[in-house]
Design a protein around this motif. Structure first.
Motif, mmCIF file in Angstrom:
data_model
loop_
_atom_site.group_PDB
_atom_site.id
_atom_site.type_symbol
_atom_site.label_atom_id
_atom_site.label_comp_id
_atom_site.label_asym_id
_atom_site.label_seq_id
_atom_site.Cartn_x
_atom_site.Cartn_y
_atom_site.Cartn_z
ATOM 1 N N GLN A 1 0.639 -1.110 -0.037
ATOM 2 C CA GLN A 1 -0.367 0.174 0.251
ATOM 3 C C GLN A 1 1.043 1.593 -0.093
ATOM 4 O OE1 GLN A 1 0.207 -2.207 2.328
ATOM 5 N NE2 GLN A 1 -0.591 -1.207 4.418
ATOM 6 N N TYR A 2 2.059 1.853 0.221
ATOM 7 C CA TYR A 2 2.566 2.247 -0.050
ATOM 8 C C TYR A 2 3.615 2.726 -0.985
ATOM 9 C CZ TYR A 2 1.119 2.252 5.186
ATOM 10 O OH TYR A 2 0.602 2.661 6.224
ATOM 11 N N LYS B 1 -5.148 3.211 1.302
ATOM 12 C CA LYS B 1 -5.645 2.258 1.791
ATOM 13 C C LYS B 1 -6.223 1.210 0.967
ATOM 14 C CE LYS B 1 -4.876 4.041 5.874
ATOM 15 N NZ LYS B 1 -4.477 3.998 7.140
ATOM 16 N N VAL B 2 -6.747 0.199 2.043
ATOM 17 C CA VAL B 2 -7.756 -0.569 1.390
ATOM 18 C C VAL B 2 -8.963 -0.327 2.129
ATOM 19 C CG1 VAL B 2 -6.978 -2.365 -0.156
ATOM 20 C CG2 VAL B 2 -7.487 -2.356 2.051
HETATM 21 N N1 LIG Z 1 -11.421 4.895 6.413
HETATM 22 C C1 LIG Z 1 -11.474 4.242 6.141
HETATM 23 C C2 LIG Z 1 -10.112 2.560 6.667
HETATM 24 C C3 LIG Z 1 -9.197 2.261 5.656
HETATM 25 C C4 LIG Z 1 -7.986 1.153 6.179
HETATM 26 O O1 LIG Z 1 -7.465 2.067 7.602
HETATM 27 N N2 LIG Z 1 -7.969 0.139 5.676
HETATM 28 C C5 LIG Z 1 -7.019 -0.601 6.396
HETATM 29 C C6 LIG Z 1 -7.205 -2.184 6.100
HETATM 30 S S1 LIG Z 1 -9.010 -2.626 7.375
HETATM 31 C C7 LIG Z 1 -5.844 -0.234 5.583
HETATM 32 O O2 LIG Z 1 -5.666 -0.226 3.780
HETATM 33 N N3 LIG Z 1 -4.168 -0.194 6.327
HETATM 34 C C8 LIG Z 1 -3.439 -0.137 5.571
HETATM 35 C C9 LIG Z 1 -2.116 0.764 6.166
HETATM 36 O O3 LIG Z 1 -2.834 1.785 7.193
HETATM 37 O O4 LIG Z 1 -0.990 0.815 5.842
HETATM 38 C C10 LIG Z 1 -12.521 3.797 5.576
HETATM 39 O O5 LIG Z 1 -13.162 3.781 6.437
HETATM 40 O O6 LIG Z 1 -12.345 3.017 4.457
#
Ligand SMILES: N[C@@H](CCC(=O)N[C@@H](CS)C(=O)NCC(=O)O)C(=O)O
Ligand SMILES: N[C@@H](CCC(=O)N[C@@H](CS)C(=O)NCC(=O)O)C(=O)O
Lengths: 210, 206
Positions: free
Chosen positions: B38-39, B51-52
């Protein structure tokens, strides 16, 4: 008459601004977050989530969550033109709301404003605060791109702008962050709106110079 | 064809379920979080938030944030009836999704899983995790009450159930935590849906 449970200058101000834009008559009740009144048995009976804003409707039912209350007010007051009716704009509005609520507010401002709610150890606070500021600034950069050279986030003025106003007011007046230029200009545009001025006044806040 | 950027076991599971409910062709771009995909610049060019879920639509435009993607999919496929069309139902869907994403996920689970992003002082970690646990327990109890006497959060099945679903997976499959009775029954009901079965198989929760 509907009733807004609020605490000055917190995320409930988004709902307050929208209410003032609609011109509805409403009552309000302050829930003193400093004195932990959100955890009092009386308030928990109103909102078991122990959060403001909470919006009590005339029929006695309650709506919680800023984006849900905002959506309700926009959809039931179509004359106020606070949300475009095409679904693309509606979806983009939700995208902005969720980003502000979930990331900029909950991940960023929460760390920067109340490091103590993450760790009681003072030594940890500076790093928590710094990370919070980082998240807020990155978030403002992303919204700065969304805004571009428009006056309002989704083209015409909408509930999304009221959501951004909460972050702008906090960033500018409470913690003194330097915001991207177009966000700063958006903040000034917001301060120029009579509804925003009334909202600040009803919360006992001085309208900053703009 | 839309493309969902998805990482196994994350909140994008709920969007995967919605795409399966709709039943139209879509692609998945698998994100390898273990390698910080993701980065990487190629993904950040698509979604600078890293983010996903991230949804790349047919016209190439990108949509982020769980509730926004869910609402887009529901509104653009009205025949699937994935969100109520009346104002009250729409508002309640928004309320439930916001509580799942902004509070249970962003305030609760992030404290439990990404504790180090709050402080590097390890002796503080148990307390931060405990606070996260408090937040998710309180949140799930509120949904448990909302489900009293109902099969689905809003009466009929909707995108709000798919938001609750990814949290249920986190409680049970990733956190080894028990669910309150109405939530446990809701989780079982979800698991009976072919859409959910497809997502579980894909992510290895079958
Ligand atoms: N507020 C965002 C939150 C998305 C989120 O935090 N996704 C997490 C996975 S559950 C993610 O991609 N995390 C990767 C990271 O923060 O490095 C939404 O509702 O889509
Ligand atoms: N996601 C909620 C957030 C509500 C929230 O965090 N409200 C804060 C004020 S900005 C609050 O009531 N804090 C009191 C507490 O957490 O104890 C929403 O959108 O309404």
């Amino acid at each position: 008459m509907p009733k807004l449970y609020y605490w000055p200058a917190t995320c409930s101000i988004t709902v307050r601004v929208i209410l003032e834009e609609t011109g509805l008559s409403y009552e309000d009740e302050a829930v003193d977050l400093g004195a932990k009144k959100q955890q009092s048995p009386e308030f928990l009976k109103v909102n078991p989530k122990a959060k403001v804003p909470a919006y009590l409707r005339d029929d006695g039912s309650l709506i919680t969550e800023v984006p849900a209350i905002a959506l309700w007010l926009a959809l039931t007051n179509p004359d106020a033109n606070l949300l475009a009716s095409d679904y693309e704009t509606r979806v983009r509005t939700l995208e902005i709301f969720d980003y502000i609520a979930g990331t900029i507010h909950m991940q960023g401002a929460a760390r920067a404003w109340r490091p103590g709610s993450f760790s009681e150890t003072e030594a940890a606070h500076d790093a928590i605060r710094a990370r919070g500021k980082d998240i807020v600034m990155r978030g403002l950069d992303i919204l700065s791109q969304t805004l571009g050279d428009k006056d309002w986030l989704t083209g015409s003025y909408s509930i999304a702008d009221a959501s951004l106003f909460f972050i702008e007011y906090w960033a500018r007046e409470k913690v003194g962050y330097q915001m991207p230029a177009n966000i700063e200009a958006h903040y000034h545009r917001m301060l120029g709106r009579p509804a925003v001025q009334r909202a600040l006044a009803r919360e006992g806040l001085v309208v900053p110079a703009f | 064809m839309p493309t969902l950027c998805h990482a196994a076991g994350t909140c994008s599971m709920g969007i995967h379920v919605i795409l399966e409910e709709i039943g139209k062709p879509y692609e998945i771009r698998k994100m390898d979080f273990a390698n910080q995909a993701q980065y990487k610049p190629d993904f950040m060019a698509i979604n600078p938030k890293s983010k996903v879920p991230t949804l790349i639509r047919d016209d190439g435009s990108v949509l982020t944030e769980w509730p926004a993607i869910a609402m887009f999919l529901a509104l653009s496929n009205p025949d699937k009836k994935l969100v109520p069309t009346d104002i009250e139902g729409m508002v309640r869907a928004q309320e439930a999704m916001a509580y799942c994403t902004a509070t249970l996920h962003m305030q609760g689970w992030t404290r439990i899983w990404r504790t180090v992003t709050y402080t590097e002082i390890e002796s503080e970690h148990p307390k931060i995790k405990a606070r996260g646990k408090e937040i998710i327990d309180k949140g799930i109890a509120i949904f448990d009450k909302q489900l009293t006497g109902k099969d689905w959060l809003l009466g009929d099945f909707s995108i709000a159930d798919c938001a609750l679903y990814f949290l249920e997976v986190w409680f049970v499959e990733r956190g080894n935590l028990a669910l309150p009775a109405n939530i446990a029954a809701h989780y079982e009901r979800m698991k009976q849906r072919p859409s959910v079965q497809a997502s579980r198989k894909y992510d290895g929760f079958a």
